[in-house]
Design a protein around this motif. Sequence first.
Motif, PDB file in Angstrom:
ATOM      1  N   ALA A   1       0.820  -1.211   0.000  1.00  0.00           N
ATOM      2  CA  ALA A   1       0.000   0.000   0.000  1.00  0.00           C
ATOM      3  C   ALA A   1       0.859   1.268   0.000  1.00  0.00           C
ATOM      4  O   ALA A   1       0.658   2.164  -0.811  1.00  0.00           O
ATOM      5  CB  ALA A   1      -0.941   0.008   1.199  1.00  0.00           C
ATOM      6  N   LYS A   2       1.827   1.346   0.929  1.00  0.00           N
ATOM      7  CA  LYS A   2       2.669   2.532   1.067  1.00  0.00           C
ATOM      8  C   LYS A   2       4.066   2.100   1.450  1.00  0.00           C
ATOM      9  O   LYS A   2       4.260   1.033   2.019  1.00  0.00           O
ATOM     10  CB  LYS A   2       2.123   3.449   2.167  1.00  0.00           C
ATOM     11  N   VAL A   3       5.050   2.937   1.182  1.00  0.00           N
ATOM     12  CA  VAL A   3       6.444   2.623   1.497  1.00  0.00           C
ATOM     13  C   VAL A   3       6.605   2.303   2.982  1.00  0.00           C
ATOM     14  O   VAL A   3       7.207   1.297   3.347  1.00  0.00           O
ATOM     15  CB  VAL A   3       7.388   3.789   1.116  1.00  0.00           C
ATOM     16  N   ASP A   4       6.027   3.123   3.858  1.00  0.00           N
ATOM     17  CA  ASP A   4       6.241   2.909   5.288  1.00  0.00           C
ATOM     18  C   ASP A   4       5.473   1.714   5.836  1.00  0.00           C
ATOM     19  O   ASP A   4       5.691   1.297   6.960  1.00  0.00           O
ATOM     20  CB  ASP A   4       5.932   4.171   6.094  1.00  0.00           C
ATOM     21  N   ARG A   5       4.596   1.116   5.058  1.00  0.00           N
ATOM     22  CA  ARG A   5       3.922  -0.111   5.477  1.00  0.00           C
ATOM     23  C   ARG A   5       4.811  -1.321   5.225  1.00  0.00           C
ATOM     24  O   ARG A   5       4.661  -2.356   5.849  1.00  0.00           O
ATOM     25  CB  ARG A   5       2.587  -0.319   4.758  1.00  0.00           C
ATOM     26  N   LEU A   6       5.743  -1.194   4.299  1.00  0.00           N
ATOM     27  CA  LEU A   6       6.702  -2.274   4.030  1.00  0.00           C
ATOM     28  C   LEU A   6       7.872  -2.189   4.996  1.00  0.00           C
ATOM     29  O   LEU A   6       8.250  -3.173   5.626  1.00  0.00           O
ATOM     30  CB  LEU A   6       7.216  -2.185   2.582  1.00  0.00           C
ATOM     31  N   THR A   7       8.450  -1.003   5.126  1.00  0.00           N
ATOM     32  CA  THR A   7       9.623  -0.836   5.969  1.00  0.00           C
ATOM     33  C   THR A   7       9.832   0.624   6.302  1.00  0.00           C
ATOM     34  O   THR A   7       9.392   1.501   5.567  1.00  0.00           O
ATOM     35  CB  THR A   7      10.887  -1.391   5.287  1.00  0.00           C
ATOM     36  N   ARG A   8      10.520   0.849   7.396  1.00  0.00           N
ATOM     37  CA  ARG A   8      10.971   2.193   7.746  1.00  0.00           C
ATOM     38  C   ARG A   8      12.485   2.193   7.778  1.00  0.00           C
ATOM     39  O   ARG A   8      13.094   2.999   8.457  1.00  0.00           O
ATOM     40  CB  ARG A   8      10.383   2.623   9.089  1.00  0.00           C
ATOM     41  N   SER A   9      13.073   1.276   7.031  1.00  0.00           N
ATOM     42  CA  SER A   9      14.520   1.128   6.999  1.00  0.00           C
ATOM     43  C   SER A   9      15.025   1.276   5.565  1.00  0.00           C
ATOM     44  O   SER A   9      14.663   0.485   4.690  1.00  0.00           O
ATOM     45  CB  SER A   9      14.906  -0.249   7.542  1.00  0.00           C
ATOM     46  N   VAL A  10      15.854   2.263   5.348  1.00  0.00           N
ATOM     47  CA  VAL A  10      16.441   2.462   4.029  1.00  0.00           C
ATOM     48  C   VAL A  10      17.303   1.252   3.662  1.00  0.00           C
ATOM     49  O   VAL A  10      17.306   0.803   2.522  1.00  0.00           O
ATOM     50  CB  VAL A  10      17.273   3.765   3.989  1.00  0.00           C
ATOM     51  N   ALA A  11      18.005   0.713   4.649  1.00  0.00           N
ATOM     52  CA  ALA A  11      18.881  -0.432   4.393  1.00  0.00           C
ATOM     53  C   ALA A  11      18.085  -1.633   3.904  1.00  0.00           C
ATOM     54  O   ALA A  11      18.481  -2.306   2.936  1.00  0.00           O
ATOM     55  CB  ALA A  11      19.656  -0.791   5.663  1.00  0.00           C
ATOM     56  N   PHE A  12      16.943  -1.926   4.536  1.00  0.00           N
ATOM     57  CA  PHE A  12      16.132  -3.061   4.108  1.00  0.00           C
ATOM     58  C   PHE A  12      15.580  -2.837   2.705  1.00  0.00           C
ATOM     59  O   PHE A  12      15.610  -3.736   1.862  1.00  0.00           O
ATOM     60  CB  PHE A  12      14.983  -3.326   5.088  1.00  0.00           C
ATOM     61  N   LEU A  13      15.092  -1.638   2.437  1.00  0.00           N
ATOM     62  CA  LEU A  13      14.562  -1.338   1.107  1.00  0.00           C
ATOM     63  C   LEU A  13      15.655  -1.480   0.053  1.00  0.00           C
ATOM     64  O   LEU A  13      15.427  -2.042  -1.016  1.00  0.00           O
ATOM     65  CB  LEU A  13      13.960   0.065   1.074  1.00  0.00           C
ATOM     66  N   SER A  14      16.852  -1.005   0.366  1.00  0.00           N
ATOM     67  CA  SER A  14      17.974  -1.139  -0.569  1.00  0.00           C
ATOM     68  C   SER A  14      18.296  -2.604  -0.835  1.00  0.00           C
ATOM     69  O   SER A  14      18.555  -2.992  -1.969  1.00  0.00           O
ATOM     70  CB  SER A  14      19.216  -0.435  -0.026  1.00  0.00           C
ATOM     71  N   ARG A  15      18.269  -3.430   0.238  1.00  0.00           N
ATOM     72  CA  ARG A  15      18.529  -4.869   0.055  1.00  0.00           C
ATOM     73  C   ARG A  15      17.477  -5.498  -0.850  1.00  0.00           C
ATOM     74  O   ARG A  15      17.800  -6.321  -1.706  1.00  0.00           O
ATOM     75  CB  ARG A  15      18.566  -5.583   1.408  1.00  0.00           C
ATOM     76  N   LEU A  16      16.218  -5.105  -0.678  1.00  0.00           N
ATOM     77  CA  LEU A  16      15.158  -5.640  -1.544  1.00  0.00           C
ATOM     78  C   LEU A  16      15.413  -5.279  -3.002  1.00  0.00           C
ATOM     79  O   LEU A  16      15.327  -6.128  -3.891  1.00  0.00           O
ATOM     80  CB  LEU A  16      13.794  -5.078  -1.138  1.00  0.00           C
TER      81      LEU A  16
END
Length: 103
Positions: A32-47
């Motif tokens: 739905a929204k970026v912050d619903r997936l993660t609030r971590s830039v590092a995790f998003l970058s890994r994805l």
Amino acid sequence: MRGAGAAPRRHADQELVLSCKQPHRRLPLVVAKVDRLTRSVAFLSRLLEAGVDVRFADLPAIEGPTGRFMLQQMAAVAELEAGLISSRTRAALAAAKVRGARW
């Protein structure tokens, strides 16, 4: 910084990446929204580095270097927001403790 639920969440994160990367069924991860997936830039970058096709319902298609940059900035703001919430909560709990409140 994650609390007591960090280990189970980390395992779920790894399962998510593996599930989305299966070659025989390369499915997009729709959120739905970026912050619903993660609030971590590092995790998003890994994805993103793992090649997971992440799509957000509240955003247009995120493609190319500009899209990736914008997505990482949004995650950075979400990470900042989580940190501020955590700081305010800790301060409020400390103030309540000084006042003698019990919970």
